[in-house]
Design an enzyme around this catalytic site. Structure first.
Site, PDB file in Angstrom:
ATOM      1  N   CYS A  83     -10.121   0.054  -2.369  1.00 28.65           N
ATOM      2  CA  CYS A  83      -8.747  -0.313  -2.736  1.00 28.65           C
ATOM      3  C   CYS A  83      -8.746  -1.768  -3.167  1.00 28.65           C
ATOM      4  CB  CYS A  83      -7.852  -0.136  -1.496  1.00 28.65           C
ATOM      5  SG  CYS A  83      -6.107  -0.506  -1.789  1.00 28.65           S
ATOM      6  N   CYS A 115      -8.275   3.399   9.563  1.00 29.92           N
ATOM      7  CA  CYS A 115      -8.601   4.063   8.311  1.00 29.92           C
ATOM      8  C   CYS A 115      -9.586   3.226   7.503  1.00 29.92           C
ATOM      9  CB  CYS A 115      -7.319   4.275   7.510  1.00 29.92           C
ATOM     10  SG  CYS A 115      -7.655   4.931   5.923  1.00 29.92           S
ATOM     11  N   CYS A 121      -4.510  14.024   5.962  1.00 33.60           N
ATOM     12  CA  CYS A 121      -4.347  12.698   5.350  1.00 33.60           C
ATOM     13  C   CYS A 121      -5.522  12.506   4.394  1.00 33.60           C
ATOM     14  CB  CYS A 121      -4.360  11.637   6.452  1.00 33.60           C
ATOM     15  SG  CYS A 121      -4.357   9.953   5.821  1.00 33.60           S
ATOM     16  N   CYS A 145      -6.053  -4.308   6.766  1.00 34.27           N
ATOM     17  CA  CYS A 145      -6.569  -2.977   6.418  1.00 34.27           C
ATOM     18  C   CYS A 145      -8.074  -2.973   6.152  1.00 34.27           C
ATOM     19  CB  CYS A 145      -5.819  -2.477   5.182  1.00 34.27           C
ATOM     20  SG  CYS A 145      -6.347  -0.838   4.663  1.00 34.27           S
ATOM     21  N   CYS A 176      -4.518  -5.846   1.451  1.00 36.80           N
ATOM     22  CA  CYS A 176      -3.713  -6.052   2.667  1.00 36.80           C
ATOM     23  C   CYS A 176      -4.632  -6.569   3.776  1.00 36.80           C
ATOM     24  CB  CYS A 176      -3.026  -4.756   3.102  1.00 36.80           C
ATOM     25  SG  CYS A 176      -1.905  -4.097   1.860  1.00 36.80           S
ATOM     26  N   GLU A 204     -12.695   9.258   3.042  1.00 40.59           N
ATOM     27  CA  GLU A 204     -12.319   9.871   4.321  1.00 40.59           C
ATOM     28  C   GLU A 204     -11.076  10.736   4.198  1.00 40.59           C
ATOM     29  OE1 GLU A 204     -11.787   6.821   7.304  1.00 40.59           O
ATOM     30  OE2 GLU A 204     -13.594   5.801   6.603  1.00 40.59           O
TER      31      GLU A 204
HETATM   32  N1  SAH Z   1      -2.127   2.061  -0.018  1.00 41.85           N
HETATM   33  C1  SAH Z   1      -1.101   2.858   0.581  1.00 41.85           C
HETATM   34  C2  SAH Z   1      -1.603   4.017   1.400  1.00 41.85           C
HETATM   35  C3  SAH Z   1      -2.814   3.856   2.254  1.00 41.85           C
HETATM   36  S1  SAH Z   1      -2.684   2.960   3.756  1.00 41.85           S
HETATM   37  C4  SAH Z   1      -0.163   1.978   1.375  1.00 41.85           C
HETATM   38  O1  SAH Z   1      -0.394   0.780   1.451  1.00 41.85           O
HETATM   39  O2  SAH Z   1       0.835   2.462   1.868  1.00 41.85           O
HETATM   40  C5  SAH Z   1      -1.700   3.941   4.838  1.00 41.85           C
HETATM   41  C6  SAH Z   1      -0.881   3.135   5.813  1.00 41.85           C
HETATM   42  O3  SAH Z   1      -1.694   2.547   6.838  1.00 41.85           O
HETATM   43  C7  SAH Z   1      -0.151   1.960   5.146  1.00 41.85           C
HETATM   44  O4  SAH Z   1       1.141   1.841   5.700  1.00 41.85           O
HETATM   45  C8  SAH Z   1      -1.008   0.793   5.573  1.00 41.85           C
HETATM   46  O5  SAH Z   1      -0.330  -0.416   5.459  1.00 41.85           O
HETATM   47  C9  SAH Z   1      -1.362   1.179   6.975  1.00 41.85           C
HETATM   48  N2  SAH Z   1      -2.485   0.457   7.552  1.00 41.85           N
HETATM   49  C10 SAH Z   1      -3.561  -0.059   6.954  1.00 41.85           C
HETATM   50  N3  SAH Z   1      -4.369  -0.668   7.842  1.00 41.85           N
HETATM   51  C11 SAH Z   1      -3.794  -0.514   9.044  1.00 41.85           C
HETATM   52  C12 SAH Z   1      -4.144  -0.936  10.358  1.00 41.85           C
HETATM   53  N4  SAH Z   1      -5.240  -1.626  10.601  1.00 41.85           N
HETATM   54  N5  SAH Z   1      -3.303  -0.583  11.353  1.00 41.85           N
HETATM   55  C13 SAH Z   1      -2.172   0.125  11.112  1.00 41.85           C
HETATM   56  N6  SAH Z   1      -1.795   0.525   9.900  1.00 41.85           N
HETATM   57  C14 SAH Z   1      -2.592   0.198   8.867  1.00 41.85           C
END
Ligand code: SAH
Length: 352
Positions: free
Chosen positions: A113, A334, A106, A120, A117, A93
């Site tokens: 990944c 995302c 973006c 996510c 987390c 995406e």
């Molecule tokens: N892997 C990298 C970049 C991709 S995620 C990272 O972890 O920074 C981009 C951002 O979106 C990161 O800050 C991530 O923690 C956040 N993110 C992921 N899922 C999310 C969600 N459900 N709500 C809000 N932010 C989220």
């Protein structure tokens, strides 16, 4: 012999390859410009090369391309979400956001990944593979071509962990910022990481002008251990030490992302603890109202609570903003679009 991915080569690498083929340097410059300035999709279109050379290159190299598989346009603010299909049919995406100061894109850096987390959507099905430099470039080139507008700034915050694919990301940035290419200044690029400390040190040595964003999302190890598995490898203090070192080496301030998870990390004592941790770093905190992902169970708190958290950080001397949400009618969190597509395709007996 397998054809080589010509769009992933920097100008220096392309020149070196041409030298081994006994081709003059200016030919490498011409081809590079066709690929990254005029952005053609075939060697046949490189009309200032002799026909025989076009045929020779076609036998040795391929030119990567991505297809737009789905495109959603926000009726609220014109944000465009692209689901791109790669040549091996994997999907990723990218999101084009329109701000007063210009267009920001973006992009994804991996298919899936492996960071895990808990909040996510992108990590739920694990990592499939790294994206190549050409695939990341094509996320940008295709969005520009489709929208007819220039991408003014870039955020590496889509699917994937950019520092888990550092070598390809660095090659991508080198090509993207080259004067013969898009010539995008790295000052207009933000790279977001969940905190791979060894790679932060490695990146610092490159002394790039980009902005490093660190996904902190917790004021202490107890909370971070529960939501971000990477914290068990590198705890908060180790991560913040790396951030301070990064600032010292590059002179670039770090920006911290903090997704507010209702009842988990958004109480007044968490704001106080966060402010204590970041004291003296001149850091900026970007507060993100969490995108609710059905599988994760994390919820978004009230707008008032989010405002209060921001106000408290400000009073404690930490610069904080709340991320403006764009494309809220189309975006979902995302990684959601790719998951929806994968589920739909699985039903049809295909795979993404
Ligand atoms: N892997 C990298 C970049 C991709 S995620 C990272 O972890 O920074 C981009 C951002 O979106 C990161 O800050 C991530 O923690 C956040 N993110 C992921 N899922 C999310 C969600 N459900 N709500 C809000 N932010 C989220």
């Amino acid at each position: 012999m397998e054809k080589q991915d010509i769009k992933s080569l920097t100008l220096a690498q392309l020149t070196a390859q041409f030298t081994t083929l006994n081709l003059p340097k200016f030919r490498a410059n011409q081809v590079y410009s066709w690929l990254h300035d005029k952005r053609v999709s075939s060697f046949a279109q490189m009309t200032n090369l002799p026909l025989a050379l076009r045929g020779q290159l076609d036998g040795l190299f391929y030119i990567n391309a991505v297809q737009i598989r789905r495109k959603l346009v926000s009726r609220l603010d014109g944000t465009v979400k692209y689901l791109y299909e790669l040549q091996d049919h994997n999907c990723i995406e990218a999101v084009l956001m329109r701000y007063h100061h210009g267009n920001s894109l973006c992009i994804s850096t991996q298919v899936g990944c492996r960071m895990g987390c808990r909040f996510c959507a992108s990590t739920l099905a694990g990592l499939v593979r790294n994206l190549t430099p050409a695939e990341m470039l094509d996320e940008v080139y295709t969005a520009q071509q489709d929208s007819g507008e220039r991408v003014d700034s870039l955020v590496l915050m889509g699917i994937g962990e950019p520092l888990d694919n550092l070598e390809n990301v660095l090659t991508f940035l080198e090509i993207l910022s080259s004067p013969q290419g898009l010539n995008l200044s790295l000052r207009h690029v933000s790279l977001s990481t969940c905190g791979l400390v060894d790679k932060i040190h490695e990146l610092a040595q490159r002394k790039l002008q980009l902005t490093l964003s660190v996904s902190l999302h917790a004021p202490n190890d107890t909370i971070r251990n529960l939501s971000m598995p990477i914290n068990k490898r590198y705890n908060i203090e180790t991560l913040l030490d790396a951030c301070r070192a990064y600032f010292e080496v590059t002179g670039r301030r770090i920006s911290f992302e903090y997704a507010l998870l209702d009842g988990v990390n958004d109480a007044p004592e968490h704001a106080a603890e966060l402010a204590r941790r970041l004291h003296g770093m001149g850091a900026h905190v970007n507060l993100i109202p969490v995108n609710e992902v059905a599988e994760t169970g994390y919820r978004r708190g009230s707008r008032t609570k989010i405002e209060q958290f921001r106000g408290q950080l400000e009073r404690l001397g930490v610069n904080a903003t709340i991320r403006r949400e764009l494309g809220s009618d189309i975006a979902a969190a995302c990684g959601q679009l790719r998951r929806q597509e994968a589920a739909a395709t699985a039903e049809k007996g295909d795979s993404i």
